[in-house]
Write a protein that holds these residues in place. Sequence first.
Motif, short mmCIF file in Angstrom:
data_model
loop_
_atom_site.label_atom_id
_atom_site.label_comp_id
_atom_site.label_asym_id
_atom_site.label_seq_id
_atom_site.Cartn_x
_atom_site.Cartn_y
_atom_site.Cartn_z
N LEU A 7 -16.39 85.17 22.79
CA LEU A 7 -15.90 85.71 24.07
C LEU A 7 -16.72 86.90 24.57
O LEU A 7 -16.44 87.43 25.65
CB LEU A 7 -14.44 86.17 23.90
N HIS A 8 -17.68 87.32 23.78
CA HIS A 8 -18.53 88.45 24.21
C HIS A 8 -19.97 88.11 23.86
O HIS A 8 -20.44 88.37 22.76
CB HIS A 8 -18.06 89.73 23.52
N LEU A 9 -20.62 87.50 24.84
CA LEU A 9 -21.97 86.95 24.62
C LEU A 9 -22.69 87.02 25.95
O LEU A 9 -22.24 86.40 26.93
CB LEU A 9 -21.81 85.50 24.12
N HIS A 10 -23.78 87.79 25.99
CA HIS A 10 -24.59 87.87 27.21
C HIS A 10 -25.65 86.78 27.10
O HIS A 10 -26.47 86.82 26.16
CB HIS A 10 -25.26 89.23 27.31
N ILE A 11 -25.68 85.88 28.05
CA ILE A 11 -26.63 84.77 27.92
C ILE A 11 -28.07 85.31 27.89
O ILE A 11 -28.92 84.79 27.14
CB ILE A 11 -26.42 83.70 29.02
N ALA A 183 -14.03 94.23 30.91
CA ALA A 183 -15.03 95.30 31.09
C ALA A 183 -15.46 95.82 29.73
O ALA A 183 -14.64 95.93 28.81
CB ALA A 183 -14.45 96.45 31.92
N HIS A 184 -16.75 96.14 29.63
CA HIS A 184 -17.22 96.89 28.47
C HIS A 184 -16.63 98.31 28.59
O HIS A 184 -16.77 98.95 29.64
CB HIS A 184 -18.73 97.02 28.47
N ALA A 185 -15.99 98.77 27.55
CA ALA A 185 -15.45 100.13 27.54
C ALA A 185 -15.22 100.54 26.09
O ALA A 185 -14.83 99.72 25.27
CB ALA A 185 -14.14 100.20 28.33
N ASP A 207 -14.06 94.75 26.21
CA ASP A 207 -15.29 94.41 25.48
C ASP A 207 -15.75 95.62 24.67
O ASP A 207 -15.92 96.71 25.22
CB ASP A 207 -16.36 93.92 26.45
N HIS A 208 -15.88 95.42 23.37
CA HIS A 208 -16.11 96.46 22.36
C HIS A 208 -14.79 97.20 22.10
O HIS A 208 -14.02 96.77 21.27
CB HIS A 208 -17.23 97.44 22.72
N GLY A 209 -14.56 98.32 22.78
CA GLY A 209 -13.29 99.04 22.63
C GLY A 209 -13.13 99.77 21.31
O GLY A 209 -12.04 100.24 21.00
N SER A 264 -21.03 88.09 19.10
CA SER A 264 -22.41 88.46 18.76
C SER A 264 -23.11 89.32 19.82
O SER A 264 -24.18 89.86 19.55
CB SER A 264 -23.23 87.21 18.47
N ASP A 265 -22.56 89.43 21.05
CA ASP A 265 -23.10 90.32 22.08
C ASP A 265 -24.48 89.83 22.56
O ASP A 265 -24.55 89.12 23.57
CB ASP A 265 -23.15 91.76 21.58
N ASP A 266 -25.55 90.21 21.86
CA ASP A 266 -26.93 89.82 22.25
C ASP A 266 -27.65 89.35 20.99
O ASP A 266 -28.49 90.08 20.42
CB ASP A 266 -27.64 91.04 22.84
ZN LIG Z 1 -21.89 93.31 25.58
#
Ligand SMILES: [Zn+2]
Length: 308
Positions: A7-11, A183-185, A207-209, A264-266
């Motif tokens: 759910l948190h993956l920047h293409i 939102a990333h926060a 996102d993160h938190g 995995s984010d990036d």
């Molecule tokens: Zn991210």
Amino acid sequence: MRPKAELHLHIEGTLEPELVVELARRNRIDLPTYDVEAIRARYSFTNLQSFLDVYYENMAVLRTEEDFYDLATAYLRRAAAQGVRHAEIFFDPQAHQSRGVPLDAVVGGLSAALKDGDVPAALILCFLRDRGPEEAEQVLRAALPFRDRFIGVGLDSAEVGYPPSLFRRVFDIAAAEGLRRVAHAGEEGGPDYVWEALDILRVERVDHGIRAMEDPQLVARLREERIPLTVCPLSNVRLRAVPSLRDHILPAMLDEGLVVTVNSDDPAYFGGYVEDNYQALRRELGMTDEQLDRIARNSFEAAFAYEG
Ligand SMILES: [Zn+2]
Ligand SMILES: Nc1ncnc2[nH]cnc12
């Protein structure tokens, strides 16, 4: 391997050095080096901005609809091999528009890859917070003709100095369009950014938190409302949001009863895809199968569009 949702993956963060080189050759773009190991050798970061500088530089090789198709296709293949059964994928249209790449090439390429891919997936359009709220609103309006190709909006890029409250209007417009909101926060910013994301942007996931844990009242709110957090352990280590995986607060977040997910984010930049993050938690933090199963179950509960 345990089935999971990502759910948190920047293409754009899945752009491996091999594909950087291939796309540079295809699009006749000059690179400082065509040696993939030399490109990888630059991936030593001191904070979020030091990563973003390399991330934006590399993505300059993405030019055509086909490039975006190939990028997302490569991710979905890897995701399937990592046990991903559903993915909700961020993309950053402003990072491409600013280089003259039209929005329809970005959305067209990504959504075609999702249609053809093996893993069910949906797109979330992210605003680059350091480009400000007016541009975010322009991007959203330009994207509304493609409204059926994405399920929600997010907020990413440099966090500190760009509080969520700046983006109230554009998130209100998104809500009125029936778009989901994240939102990333609390990645580099403090708990106040997480409060703003909840109260002002009305986000449905954070996102993160991880820095929410500094504020017990905020922890209680997240627990009571079952607001999921998309935590990215390897990313946090590589961007020095935490000193090491052994110091990660994720087990304490679980103990607090928070709806924690692992992502995995990036992954092209941080040393691993999503299953690699799960395995690192087992190895470095001694997390049990029971804990990791709970995280995987949370990921399906936290998904907006899972049809399992
Ligand atoms: Zn991210
Ligand atoms: N971890 C991250 N934080 C903020 N913006 C990002 N864009 C890509 N990865 C990001």
